[in-house]
Design a protein around this motif. Structure first.
Motif, PDB file in Angstrom:
ATOM      1  N   THR B 290       0.845  -1.212   0.000  1.00 60.06           N
ATOM      2  CA  THR B 290       0.000   0.000   0.000  1.00 60.06           C
ATOM      3  C   THR B 290       0.874   1.254   0.000  1.00 60.06           C
ATOM      4  N   ILE B 291       1.935   1.226   0.786  1.00 60.49           N
ATOM      5  CA  ILE B 291       2.837   2.391   0.834  1.00 60.49           C
ATOM      6  C   ILE B 291       3.473   2.633  -0.548  1.00 60.49           C
ATOM      7  N   ILE B 292       3.861   1.559  -1.210  1.00 58.74           N
ATOM      8  CA  ILE B 292       4.482   1.722  -2.542  1.00 58.74           C
ATOM      9  C   ILE B 292       3.434   2.198  -3.566  1.00 58.74           C
ATOM     10  N   ASN B 293       2.229   1.678  -3.442  1.00 62.80           N
ATOM     11  CA  ASN B 293       1.154   2.156  -4.328  1.00 62.80           C
ATOM     12  C   ASN B 293       0.965   3.666  -4.176  1.00 62.80           C
ATOM     13  N   LYS B 294       1.097   4.125  -2.944  1.00 65.85           N
ATOM     14  CA  LYS B 294       0.893   5.554  -2.669  1.00 65.85           C
ATOM     15  C   LYS B 294       2.107   6.379  -3.152  1.00 65.85           C
ATOM     16  N   ILE B 295       3.306   5.928  -2.784  1.00 63.88           N
ATOM     17  CA  ILE B 295       4.492   6.745  -3.078  1.00 63.88           C
ATOM     18  C   ILE B 295       4.922   6.624  -4.546  1.00 63.88           C
ATOM     19  N   HIS B 296       5.053   5.399  -5.018  1.00 63.97           N
ATOM     20  CA  HIS B 296       5.632   5.197  -6.353  1.00 63.97           C
ATOM     21  C   HIS B 296       4.591   5.258  -7.467  1.00 63.97           C
ATOM     22  N   LEU B 297       3.449   4.609  -7.224  1.00 68.19           N
ATOM     23  CA  LEU B 297       2.438   4.550  -8.289  1.00 68.19           C
ATOM     24  C   LEU B 297       1.404   5.669  -8.176  1.00 68.19           C
ATOM     25  N   LYS B 298       1.514   6.454  -7.113  1.00 68.53           N
ATOM     26  CA  LYS B 298       0.638   7.630  -6.906  1.00 68.53           C
ATOM     27  C   LYS B 298      -0.847   7.250  -6.966  1.00 68.53           C
ATOM     28  N   LYS B 299      -1.166   6.098  -6.417  1.00 71.74           N
ATOM     29  CA  LYS B 299      -2.570   5.660  -6.443  1.00 71.74           C
ATOM     30  C   LYS B 299      -3.339   6.271  -5.283  1.00 71.74           C
ATOM     31  N   ASP B 300      -4.655   6.421  -5.490  1.00 65.71           N
ATOM     32  CA  ASP B 300      -5.514   6.850  -4.381  1.00 65.71           C
ATOM     33  C   ASP B 300      -5.750   5.641  -3.479  1.00 65.71           C
ATOM     34  N   ILE B 301      -5.566   5.853  -2.192  1.00 66.47           N
ATOM     35  CA  ILE B 301      -5.702   4.743  -1.246  1.00 66.47           C
ATOM     36  C   ILE B 301      -6.896   5.019  -0.327  1.00 66.47           C
ATOM     37  N   LYS B 302      -7.689   3.975  -0.095  1.00 71.24           N
ATOM     38  CA  LYS B 302      -8.815   4.127   0.839  1.00 71.24           C
ATOM     39  C   LYS B 302      -8.277   4.239   2.264  1.00 71.24           C
ATOM     40  N   GLY B 303      -8.938   5.026   3.111  1.00 67.80           N
ATOM     41  CA  GLY B 303      -8.471   5.240   4.485  1.00 67.80           C
ATOM     42  C   GLY B 303      -8.451   3.966   5.308  1.00 67.80           C
ATOM     43  N   ILE B 304      -9.417   3.106   5.069  1.00 68.62           N
ATOM     44  CA  ILE B 304      -9.444   1.840   5.819  1.00 68.62           C
ATOM     45  C   ILE B 304      -9.460   0.673   4.839  1.00 68.62           C
ATOM     46  N   ILE B 305      -8.478  -0.198   4.991  1.00 65.58           N
ATOM     47  CA  ILE B 305      -8.420  -1.394   4.147  1.00 65.58           C
ATOM     48  C   ILE B 305      -8.820  -2.564   5.051  1.00 65.58           C
ATOM     49  N   PRO B 306     -10.000  -3.131   4.823  1.00 65.95           N
ATOM     50  CA  PRO B 306     -10.488  -4.128   5.787  1.00 65.95           C
ATOM     51  C   PRO B 306      -9.747  -5.465   5.704  1.00 65.95           C
ATOM     52  N   LEU B 307      -9.483  -6.018   6.867  1.00 67.94           N
ATOM     53  CA  LEU B 307      -8.896  -7.356   6.931  1.00 67.94           C
ATOM     54  C   LEU B 307     -10.016  -8.309   7.344  1.00 67.94           C
ATOM     55  N   ASN B 308     -10.285  -9.279   6.496  1.00 66.69           N
ATOM     56  CA  ASN B 308     -11.358 -10.223   6.805  1.00 66.69           C
ATOM     57  C   ASN B 308     -10.786 -11.460   7.483  1.00 66.69           C
ATOM     58  N   PRO B 309     -11.312 -11.802   8.672  1.00 65.64           N
ATOM     59  CA  PRO B 309     -10.787 -12.981   9.356  1.00 65.64           C
ATOM     60  C   PRO B 309     -11.149 -14.267   8.612  1.00 65.64           C
ATOM     61  N   LEU B 310     -10.331 -15.284   8.782  1.00 66.36           N
ATOM     62  CA  LEU B 310     -10.582 -16.575   8.135  1.00 66.36           C
ATOM     63  C   LEU B 310     -11.100 -17.564   9.174  1.00 66.36           C
ATOM     64  N   LYS B 311     -12.082 -18.345   8.769  1.00 62.84           N
ATOM     65  CA  LYS B 311     -12.660 -19.331   9.692  1.00 62.84           C
ATOM     66  C   LYS B 311     -11.801 -20.604   9.668  1.00 62.84           C
ATOM     67  N   ILE B 312     -11.281 -20.967  10.836  1.00 64.62           N
ATOM     68  CA  ILE B 312     -10.456 -22.171  10.919  1.00 64.62           C
ATOM     69  C   ILE B 312     -11.184 -23.205  11.778  1.00 64.62           C
ATOM     70  N   SER B 313     -11.327 -24.409  11.209  1.00 65.20           N
ATOM     71  CA  SER B 313     -11.982 -25.500  11.941  1.00 65.20           C
ATOM     72  C   SER B 313     -11.195 -26.780  11.657  1.00 65.20           C
ATOM     73  N   ILE B 314     -11.702 -27.890  12.114  1.00 62.79           N
ATOM     74  CA  ILE B 314     -10.983 -29.152  11.875  1.00 62.79           C
ATOM     75  C   ILE B 314     -10.863 -29.428  10.366  1.00 62.79           C
ATOM     76  N   GLU B 315     -11.828 -28.887   9.569  1.00 61.67           N
ATOM     77  CA  GLU B 315     -11.814 -29.126   8.115  1.00 61.67           C
ATOM     78  C   GLU B 315     -10.596 -28.510   7.431  1.00 61.67           C
ATOM     79  N   ASN B 316     -10.180 -27.353   7.911  1.00 62.97           N
ATOM     80  CA  ASN B 316      -9.021 -26.737   7.232  1.00 62.97           C
ATOM     81  C   ASN B 316      -7.838 -26.536   8.176  1.00 62.97           C
TER      82      ASN B 316
END
Lengths: 490, 339
Positions: B290-316
């Motif tokens: 994200t930092i490189i996208n902002k500095i080098h590629l001059k991209k617009d970055i969203k203020g919050i980039i959501p991290l989605n948790p992964l469901k872990i069970s015996i299956e995986n």
């Protein structure tokens, strides 16, 4: 057992290395054109923001138009009677035009809407595929008729297939070239420039078969009269075209070869993406760098093995025949496919490389032997119909390959979804998902290879039968020559 | 003749230049005007393995981006206190300004202490991005991490499925002062209102360590013998193997946040049914990208980039174990890796 074989190719049946090389250059162009759009299309999504579904549509529609244009071009080429031959004029003009259109269709102007790009590229693609067909169909047909010798055909196809591999080696580099920030400001500009380079290459190299290859069958006076008939009535020609199409697709020996190719080639293509996914997400636990390294090594071993397999298959088939060689080569691929089950080992990732050489053998044999065997079918067809219709056979065969490939690419995404794969989970897919992914990856190519072996095992044109057909055809041509002194058979 | 000589000269010059360029490319040599982008990565603590995995992610991204873009070289310096200490983090941010770093990637131990340091750094021309733990009132340009309220809701929804929408549950809440944990508890309670068949025994807080968490659980179990399930907004009771002797497998339905290597045995033994994992490697990887996208590629970055948790069970469990190994976690039992 290797039989005691005494057949020697007659000097007049031998194709000089120069001609083989010139014909092989056509294979580089043919494969390059066939693969370039697919490898460069990522720019449409990544660089221009076109929805991936629309990009998929852009690739699928020309397959439908091919269904009509390929056999029509085959028919036109078969029926053409000109002083330059039936194939070479189309190869010459087709190569130049397809190179030009390819270069132009990637000159996508910046700052337009998604639908503008969609229509621009769709129209460009349709024109591109028309000229691609104009080049490729007569070029394929030319290969079937350059020699009448049973084994020289295989040698020619071996050279053609060997040289054609160099296009496949270069294609995976296209994205890296377009993305190279030393050369281009962005991937769209990269695509524009790369397309011009490819266009020039295609136009220059693609005309070589037209310039240096000699057509074997030259028009007789009687056939020159047919030339005028070709232009006479559209209705008659349409009727003849469909009649020829029906005869071609009813030719049982041809259908066996089509089935062999369809199953072996598409069985492997269908699960091509699976191998990458399993290597990255199962074997390497989602480590994309490590997965990419193994996929790269797999590709390198596979390519080297394919080149070696083509040479070996060409040599072996002259000793034990095409059918047996195909069966052995495909069996090796079947074994390689089954071996994959044991080689997907997260505790020893290097094992993924073991099946690579085995998987390559069948693919190396496929397009070397099939081209040669279709040429044998064309002889049988001439014996029964009195016409040489390499164009029609070649076009239907390659359309079937292209359609199968498009279906395989389309289906593979659905298959992957059906296993329960969720990209956001990376390496943390369920054990059930990994089980199904591995099963599909192993079983589909193995079963497909089994069907291909069965289809080709039923192929009736043995070496002996081929000689009988040829002898009969030569008698017939000699008789014809006697009644028409203008007829020449090189 | 002169024309031929001129053409030859141009062709030879171009060839030499082209060959040199290709050789440089192959040798990985950067052009003279290539820019080095220096990033200071400041996590909460060196003793927490989740941050060491984030470090691996950042270093991997730096390597890949340097390889991909010839005009930049990405350097990530690891400046993290040995133990949680916001004052040391503030010091590292000031050092980044002093040593002319281009960007800071920080997980805030205490948002109040760090907000002003972040603002000063941004005023001095640095780009600051937060991950895992945010300082939302600061001038940071982006945050990559979970939406804790959403994570709490997911936790409750998973527990409701396991309980088939009926039963009595308790919430294990960790420290009452931690805003991210409070938000997760809030999310659990919001989702719970959708399940009238599920009764809440209460929300319970404790010091964020294994012993305190287990002690609190034992207390709650004695108070509510009819308890059916636990919603744990953190994985503290599973930071060691003590809980294995406290809870009978299958007696309770348990859903907890995080899926670190030491928690996996609880999935294997059937004591915990679902863990909500955070892809910690991506904290560093996506942070640097994200930092490189902002500095080098001059991209617009969203203020919050959501991290989605992964469901872990015996299956995986097998797949997740291999993923953890790929992200640099050590000591994962082989029996999980071959599942």
């Amino acid at each position: 057992m290797v039989k005691d074989y005494s057949h020697q190719t007659a000097p007049e049946d031998k194709i000089s290395f120069g001609q083989k090389f010139a014909y092989g250059l056509g294979s580089i162009v043919n494969n390059l054109l066939g693969g370039a759009i697919g490898f460069m299309s990522i720019v449409l999504n990544v660089g221009l923001g076109i929805n991936p579904a629309l990009v998929g549509t852009l690739q699928a529609i020309p397959r439908l138009t091919d269904a009509l244009t390929d056999p029509v071009m085959g028919y036109i080429s078969d029926k053409t009677r000109s002083r330059y031959g039936r194939r070479r004029p189309y190869i010459f003009i087709g190569a130049i035009m397809v190179g030009l259109v390819f270069a132009l269709m990637w000159q996508l102007p910046a700052g337009n809407t998604e639908m503008f790009y969609f229509w621009f590229f769709l129209i460009g693609s349709i024109i591109f595929y028309l000229f691609y067909t104009m080049f490729a169909t007569p070029w394929v047909a030319l290969g079937y008729e350059l020699t009448s010798d049973y084994h020289e055909r295989t040698r020619l196809m071996g050279v053609m297939n060997f040289m054609g591999q160099f296009a496949w080696i270069s294609l995976p580099w296209f994205y890296a070239i377009m993305e190279n920030d030393r050369l281009f400001t962005d991937s769209v500009q990269g695509a524009r420039t790369l397309a011009i380079v490819i266009g020039v290459f295609v136009a220059v190299v693609g005309i070589m078969p037209a310039i240096f290859c000699k057509e074997k069958f030259v028009a007789s006076d009687q056939e020159k009269k047919e030339k005028s008939r070709l232009l006479d009535g559209l209705k008659t020609n349409v009727a003849m075209f469909f009649k020829g199409l029906v005869i071609t697709v009813k030719r049982v020996e041809f259908l066996k070869l089509c089935a062999g190719t369809f199953f072996l080639f598409n069985g492997i293509m269908l699960v091509g993406a699976f191998s990458s996914y399993i290597t990255i997400f199962y074997v390497c636990g989602g480590d994309t760098d490590m997965g990419a390294k193994y996929m790269g090594l797999f590709g390198t071993i596979n390519t080297i093995s394919t080149l070696a397999a083509i040479a070996a298959v060409t040599w072996i088939s002259a000793r034990i025949g095409k059918r047996k060689t195909f069966i052995i080569a495909t069996s090796i691929t079947l074994a390689g496919s089954l071996l994959k089950w044991f080689c997907y080992d997260p505790m020893a990732p290097w094992k993924v490389l073991l099946p690579a050489p085995l998987m390559a053998v069948g693919m190396g044999a496929l397009f070397t032997l099939m081209g040669s065997m279709i040429a044998d079918v064309c002889d049988l067809d001439e014996l029964e119909t009195g016409e040489r219709r390499e164009g029609m056979f070649g076009s239907i065969y390659w359309w079937m390959v292209k359609l199968g490939m498009a279906l395989a690419f389309g289906l593979s995404g659905y298959l992957l979804n059906a296993t329960g794969f969720m990209v956001e989970y990376g390496g943390a897919q369920t054990s059930g998902t990994f089980f199904w992914m591995r099963l599909v990856d192993v079983i589909i190519p193995a079963v497909a290879a089994g069907i291909a072996i069965y289809s080709v095992a039923m192929f009736k044109i043995t070496e002996e039968k081929s000689y009988e057909i040829r002898s009969e055809l030569e008698k017939r041509r000699a008789k014809k020559s006697a009644s028409d002194p203008a007829t020449q058979t090189a | 003749m002169n024309l031929i000589k001129s053409v030859l000269f141009v062709l030879i010059t171009l060839s030499i230049y082209g060959c040199q360029d290709v050789a440089n490319e192959l040798a990985g040599k950067k052009p003279d005007d290539a820019r080095t982008i220096k990033i200071s990565m400041i996590a909460k603590s060196n003793s927490n393995i989740v941050f060491l995995s984030a470090k691996e992610g950042a270093e991997s991204a730096a390597l890949n981006l340097s390889d991909k873009y010839s005009m930049i070289d990405v350097d990530v310096d690891w400046n993290t206190p040995d133990v949680d200490d916001p004052a040391v983090q503030v010091e590292y941010i000031r050092d980044a300004v002093k040593h002319k770093y281009d960007a800071v990637l920080v997980s805030c131990s205490d948002k109040d202490s760090l907000t002003s340091a972040i603002n000063q750094a941004v005023d001095q021309g640095l780009l600051v991005m937060t991950f895992d733990s945010d300082a939302p009132e600061s001038k940071r340009f982006a945050f990559y991490g979970p939406d804790d309220v959403e994570m709490g809701k997911t936790l409750m929804n998973e527990l409701a499925v396991l309980l088939e929408d009926k039963g009595k549950i308790a919430v294990l809440g960790g420290s009452k002062e931690a805003p991210n944990l409070q938000n997760r508890v809030k999310g659990v309670k919001e989702a719970l209102s959708q399940y009238p068949g599920i009764e809440l025994a209460g929300e319970y807080y404790h010091a964020e360590n294994e012993d305190s968490a287990i002690s609190k659980m034992t207390e709650v179990i004695e108070l509510h013998p009819d308890l059916n399930g636990w919603a744990m907004v953190g994985g503290w009771p599973m930071f060691g193997e003590k809980l294995l002797t406290v809870i009978e497998p299958g007696k309770y339905k348990i859903v907890a946040v995080d899926a670190l290597p030491e928690q996996l045995i609880y999935i294997e033994k059937g004591i915990v049914q679902v863990l909500l994992a955070q892809p910690t490697f991506k904290w560093g990887e996506i942070g640097v990208e994200t930092i490189i996208n902002k500095i080098h590629l001059k991209k617009d970055i969203k203020g919050i980039i959501p991290l989605n948790p992964l469901k872990i069970s015996i299956e995986n469990l097998g797949g997740w174990s291999r993923q953890l190994r790929a992200w640099g976690y050590k000591g994962i039992p082989e029996k999980y890796l071959i599942m």
